[in-house]
Design a protein around this motif. Structure first.
Motif, PDB file in Angstrom:
ATOM      1  N   VAL A  10      -2.610 -22.655   4.952  1.00  0.00           N
ATOM      2  CA  VAL A  10      -2.563 -23.835   4.096  1.00  0.00           C
ATOM      3  C   VAL A  10      -3.642 -24.801   4.550  1.00  0.00           C
ATOM      4  N   PRO A  11      -4.479 -25.349   3.647  1.00  0.00           N
ATOM      5  CA  PRO A  11      -4.436 -25.149   2.199  1.00  0.00           C
ATOM      6  C   PRO A  11      -5.054 -23.815   1.778  1.00  0.00           C
ATOM      7  N   GLY A  12      -4.686 -23.356   0.600  1.00  0.00           N
ATOM      8  CA  GLY A  12      -5.236 -22.128   0.045  1.00  0.00           C
ATOM      9  C   GLY A  12      -4.265 -20.974  -0.016  1.00  0.00           C
ATOM     10  N   TYR A  13      -3.011 -21.207   0.436  1.00  0.00           N
ATOM     11  CA  TYR A  13      -2.043 -20.109   0.454  1.00  0.00           C
ATOM     12  C   TYR A  13      -1.794 -19.542  -0.938  1.00  0.00           C
ATOM     13  N   SER A  14      -1.791 -20.414  -1.952  1.00  0.00           N
ATOM     14  CA  SER A  14      -1.498 -19.962  -3.315  1.00  0.00           C
ATOM     15  C   SER A  14      -2.509 -18.925  -3.791  1.00  0.00           C
ATOM     16  N   GLU A  15      -3.739 -18.956  -3.263  1.00  0.00           N
ATOM     17  CA  GLU A  15      -4.742 -17.969  -3.659  1.00  0.00           C
ATOM     18  C   GLU A  15      -4.305 -16.556  -3.291  1.00  0.00           C
ATOM     19  N   PHE A  16      -3.579 -16.419  -2.183  1.00  0.00           N
ATOM     20  CA  PHE A  16      -3.134 -15.096  -1.754  1.00  0.00           C
ATOM     21  C   PHE A  16      -2.026 -14.553  -2.655  1.00  0.00           C
ATOM     22  N   LEU A  17      -1.337 -15.424  -3.376  1.00  0.00           N
ATOM     23  CA  LEU A  17      -0.239 -14.992  -4.234  1.00  0.00           C
ATOM     24  C   LEU A  17      -0.708 -14.603  -5.633  1.00  0.00           C
ATOM     25  N   VAL A  18      -1.980 -14.828  -5.922  1.00  0.00           N
ATOM     26  CA  VAL A  18      -2.537 -14.464  -7.229  1.00  0.00           C
ATOM     27  C   VAL A  18      -3.240 -13.112  -7.099  1.00  0.00           C
ATOM     28  N   PRO A  19      -2.761 -12.078  -7.801  1.00  0.00           N
ATOM     29  CA  PRO A  19      -3.399 -10.755  -7.704  1.00  0.00           C
ATOM     30  C   PRO A  19      -4.871 -10.817  -8.092  1.00  0.00           C
ATOM     31  N   ASN A  20      -5.697 -10.111  -7.340  1.00  0.00           N
ATOM     32  CA  ASN A  20      -7.136 -10.089  -7.579  1.00  0.00           C
ATOM     33  C   ASN A  20      -7.437  -9.334  -8.867  1.00  0.00           C
ATOM     34  N   ILE A  42       7.899 -13.264   7.677  1.00  0.00           N
ATOM     35  CA  ILE A  42       8.626 -12.763   6.509  1.00  0.00           C
ATOM     36  C   ILE A  42       8.481 -13.725   5.332  1.00  0.00           C
ATOM     37  N   VAL A  43       8.605 -15.020   5.606  1.00  0.00           N
ATOM     38  CA  VAL A  43       8.569 -16.012   4.533  1.00  0.00           C
ATOM     39  C   VAL A  43       7.162 -16.190   3.973  1.00  0.00           C
ATOM     40  N   LEU A  44       6.127 -16.119   4.834  1.00  0.00           N
ATOM     41  CA  LEU A  44       4.764 -16.417   4.404  1.00  0.00           C
ATOM     42  C   LEU A  44       3.943 -15.172   4.075  1.00  0.00           C
ATOM     43  N   TRP A  45       4.093 -14.098   4.846  1.00  0.00           N
ATOM     44  CA  TRP A  45       3.242 -12.925   4.666  1.00  0.00           C
ATOM     45  C   TRP A  45       3.822 -11.929   3.671  1.00  0.00           C
ATOM     46  N   LEU A  46       5.133 -11.733   3.715  1.00  0.00           N
ATOM     47  CA  LEU A  46       5.749 -10.740   2.836  1.00  0.00           C
ATOM     48  C   LEU A  46       5.539 -11.047   1.349  1.00  0.00           C
ATOM     49  N   PRO A  47       5.649 -12.308   0.895  1.00  0.00           N
ATOM     50  CA  PRO A  47       5.380 -12.570  -0.531  1.00  0.00           C
ATOM     51  C   PRO A  47       3.968 -12.191  -0.963  1.00  0.00           C
ATOM     52  N   VAL A  48       3.007 -12.289  -0.052  1.00  0.00           N
ATOM     53  CA  VAL A  48       1.639 -11.897  -0.388  1.00  0.00           C
ATOM     54  C   VAL A  48       1.584 -10.397  -0.672  1.00  0.00           C
ATOM     55  N   VAL A  49       2.328  -9.615   0.105  1.00  0.00           N
ATOM     56  CA  VAL A  49       2.403  -8.170  -0.120  1.00  0.00           C
ATOM     57  C   VAL A  49       3.089  -7.869  -1.447  1.00  0.00           C
ATOM     58  N   LEU A  50       4.215  -8.516  -1.697  1.00  0.00           N
ATOM     59  CA  LEU A  50       5.025  -8.178  -2.864  1.00  0.00           C
ATOM     60  C   LEU A  50       4.438  -8.719  -4.167  1.00  0.00           C
ATOM     61  N   ILE A  51       3.759  -9.874  -4.088  1.00  0.00           N
ATOM     62  CA  ILE A  51       3.251 -10.524  -5.301  1.00  0.00           C
ATOM     63  C   ILE A  51       1.735 -10.417  -5.418  1.00  0.00           C
ATOM     64  N   GLY A  52       1.038 -10.732  -4.339  1.00  0.00           N
ATOM     65  CA  GLY A  52      -0.419 -10.821  -4.399  1.00  0.00           C
ATOM     66  C   GLY A  52      -1.140  -9.499  -4.436  1.00  0.00           C
TER      67      GLY A  52
END
Length: 691
Positions: A528-538, A107-117
């Motif tokens: 990690v490292p690289g998690y922030s890349e998933f939070l940036v929309p393509n 929930i903490v790591l994958w869900l933000p990627v869905v909602l933001i990325g």
């Protein structure tokens, strides 16, 4: 001894806290100091041997955020967790705690990627999207929900351009809900998060039935939750997560029922359903049928249940033949027929996977071969047989190993079971005895001496012999010198270190087993490292949605649109779609390959047919005007050759290229002059907020 133990614990604690504080300070410097950015860019330049591209500054900022958060986590571990380590370890033996912690991590790591990325605001409205190929299935699903059947276009041409029948049916049900097209993908993405969470208790049960214990279970769960590949496909909306869940659940039930001697029909229905979730999962189904026969004591009942469950894929095959007129999905012909090079591409795909999971695969293979459990040996055989199949069909065109994600929890479980069960003391004694032999030790020492000398000489002489600039020496040159010096030292002091290493390993087998488990974990592709890349929309996905919406807003409903990206552009435009790359075009799928590309599904095209016969009104090209011909010639070869070859196509240059649409997009929309809508190249309106 107690005092020494307490002192040692405090030392470790303070060291961890100090390391965390250092990471926090480094992260803050990376985020707040422009001068520090210049220093980091200089270090990157020194390491790479050339000036880094401008986007590196953005990467460093994103890495700074990750370093800062990692430092906070490390400090929390050192300050709060280590003093309560015995309590934490006791909780780690509680499977409910392991399950809850893993679910919370998803929930903490994958869900933000869905909602933001995977979302962006376009014309004042929030849009969500899936991976582009998954959006192809969404188009089929909407046509089915709208009453046009499982068809690519609403005009009714029947071609099976999807491979995920049950997932597409579920998507169609979603389209029956009263939600706008901008939000349908969000429902699919959230469904995948739920499926990923549902996989966690299955992993726990699967490992317990193999006598793995809580530590193996915890390690496997960490490996799954922090795995970059698993998260990438879950948060892209593909059927991969559902297939992972079904495969692991069916495998667990097969082993449990074999131990109990009570086969269950539901298990075999689960096995059969996998081929309906994804067509080529029929291989996984076949392997699990074989596993059931090998493990079960009641084989007659297994055969009966297997035969009954086969009515599901047989019924689906009858539907496919009667509805589409083909034995296989259209994409199966597209990716495997008329392409002899697929075996080389498939082998490369498998080797790339092995390169990313070398230690995990090693422990899984060795541990299963040495295990007295027949089930683990057969599970290894299932994995290896599936690997052979993936190589045979040519692998995949995309990153993050989509084809291997469904069997990834199985591989991780086998690896950590191997770490737990391998008798390190016997292995160390055996290896020590081998290295005592002169015919082994002498060539090894000579090899270390030669390699070390060669690396040292090359490092020192690189600039003199003129290869420094080409190979990017600098920091790498220094690193090479240190490595070479280490090899030289090792060759000269080999007997001493051999004895020391043997004694240390024999006295600390538990510590080394834990170390090997950690090594297994960190050697895999992690978030990690690289998690922030998933939070940036393509930006490409955002651009395709904009193009689709622009086409819908500025063209008549009867317009025909041709494109290489067959997902978001066609889904959001709701126009007649012509797929240049043939995923939903029977003619192109049955052609031999027309380029030297090695990406399955991207090396067949026939622009004379797609343009002159199908007559699209609008063509969306993979380049942005203006372009240079030299640049187009370079892009006319290799894996993405279709981009440049469209530019040089005679029909495109004569009828479409002269008519670009006067609007700003990340690619270029052209109007072909045979279209009655040629005037639509003028006066396009930018997207306006939805009223």
């Amino acid at each position: 001894m107690i005092i020494d133990q307490e002192l040692r614990n405090k030392t470790v604690r303070y060291f961890v806290v100090a390391a965390g504080v250092s990471l926090i300070m480094l992260g803050l410097l990376m985020l707040t100091s422009g001068r520090f950015d210049d220093l980091l860019l200089s270090l990157v330049s020194f390491w790479k041997g050339k000036t880094p591209a401008p986007h590196w500054l953005g990467k460093l900022q994103a890495i700074g955020i990750e370093v800062l958060l990692s430092g906070i986590v490390v400090v929390a571990i050192g300050w709060f967790a280590l003093p309560r380590w015995s309590l934490i370890m006791s909780l780690a033996h509680n499977y409910s705690v392991l399950s809850a912690a893993s679910i919370l991590a998803v929930i903490v790591l994958w869900l933000p990627v869905v909602l933001i990325g995977h979302s962006s605001t376009i014309a004042g409205e929030r849009y969500w999207w899936l991976g582009d190929d998954a959006m192809i299935s969404m188009r089929y699903a909407r046509n089915l929900a709208d009453g046009f059947g499982l068809a690519w276009n609403s005009s009714g041409e029947r071609v099976e351009g999807y491979t995920n029948f049950l997932w597409t049916i579920y998507m169609a049900l979603v389209h029956l809900l009263p939600i706008p097209a901008s939000k349908t993908s969000l429902v699919i993405l959230l469904t995948n998060i739920v499926l990923a969470i549902a996989t966690i208790p299955v992993i726990i049960r699967f490992i317990r039935i193999l006598d793995g214990g809580s530590l193996v279970t915890g390690a496997t769960l960490v490996g799954y939750v922090l795995n970059r590949n698993a998260m990438a496909w879950t948060t892209s909306g593909f059927e991969t997560t559902l297939l992972t869940f079904l495969f692991l659940l069916a495998t667990y039930r097969v082993i449990r029922e074999a131990q109990q001697g009570k086969p269950n029909l539901l298990t075999f229905l689960l096995i059969a359903s996998m081929s309906l979730v994804r067509a080529d999962a029929v291989i996984l189904s076949a392997l699990l049928y074989a596993l059931s026969v090998l493990l079960s004591r009641n084989r007659k009942l297994v055969v009966v249940y297997s035969a009954l469950s086969l009515t599901l894929p047989i019924a689906h095959e009858i539907f496919r033949i009667s509805y589409y007129g083909d034995l296989l999905p259209n994409t199966a012909y597209l990716k495997t027929s008329g392409w002899n090079g697929r075996y080389v591409a498939g082998l490369g795909y498998v080797l790339d996977f092995a390169k990313n999971y070398p230690i995990v695969i090693g422990f899984a293979v060795v541990g299963s071969l040495l295990s007295p459990q027949r089930a683990r040996l057969f599970l290894l055989a299932v994995f290896l047989a599936y690997v052979a199949y993936v190589a045979y069909v040519g692998g995949d065109a995309f990153l993050n190993f989509r084809f291997f994600v469904p069997v990834l929890p199985l591989l991780l479980a086998l690896a950590f079971l191997g770490v737990k069960d391998i008798d390190l003391s016997c292995l160390i004694k055996y290896l020590s005895a081998i290295f005592e032999r002169q015919f082994v030790r002498r060539p090894l020492r000579l090899g270390l001496l030669i390699c070390g000398t060669t690396i040292v000489v090359l490092s020192l002489m690189a600039d003199l012999i003129g290869v420094g600039a080409q190979l990017g020496f600098g920091m790498k040159q220094i690193f090479g010198f240190i490595v070479g010096l280490g090899l030289l030292t090792g060759s000269l002091t080999f007997p001493f270190w051999q004895k020391v290493a043997s004694r240390v390993f024999l006295q600390q087998t538990t510590s080394f087993r834990i170390s090997f488990g950690i090594l297994c974990l960190v050697s895999t592709p992690l978030i990690v490292p690289g998690y922030s890349e998933f939070l940036v929309p393509n930006t490409a996905d955002i651009g395709n949605i904009r193009i689709g919406l622009l086409l819908k807003q500025n063209t008549p409903p009867a317009s025909k649109v041709a494109d290489f990206w067959a997902g978001s552009v066609f889904y959001f435009s709701e126009r007649y779609a012509i797929d240049f790359l043939g995923k939903s075009d029977r003619h192109i799928a049955h052609l031999p390959v027309t380029s030297n590309g090695t990406k399955p599904g991207h090396n067949k095209f026939d622009f004379d047919y797609s343009l002159e016969v199908l007559k699209p009104d609008f063509v969306v090209a993979n380049f942005k005007l203006p372009v240079q011909k030299d640049q187009m010639r370079q892009s006319a070869t290799g894996d993405w050759a279709f981009t440049g070859q469209l530019f040089f196509n005679r029909i495109f240059q004569e009828h479409c290229l002269p008519n670009p649409v006067a609007i700003e997009t990340w690619r270029t929309i052209f109007v072909c002059d045979w279209s009655s809508q040629i005037d639509y190249k003028y006066n396009w309106q930018e997207l306006s907020p939805r009223k």
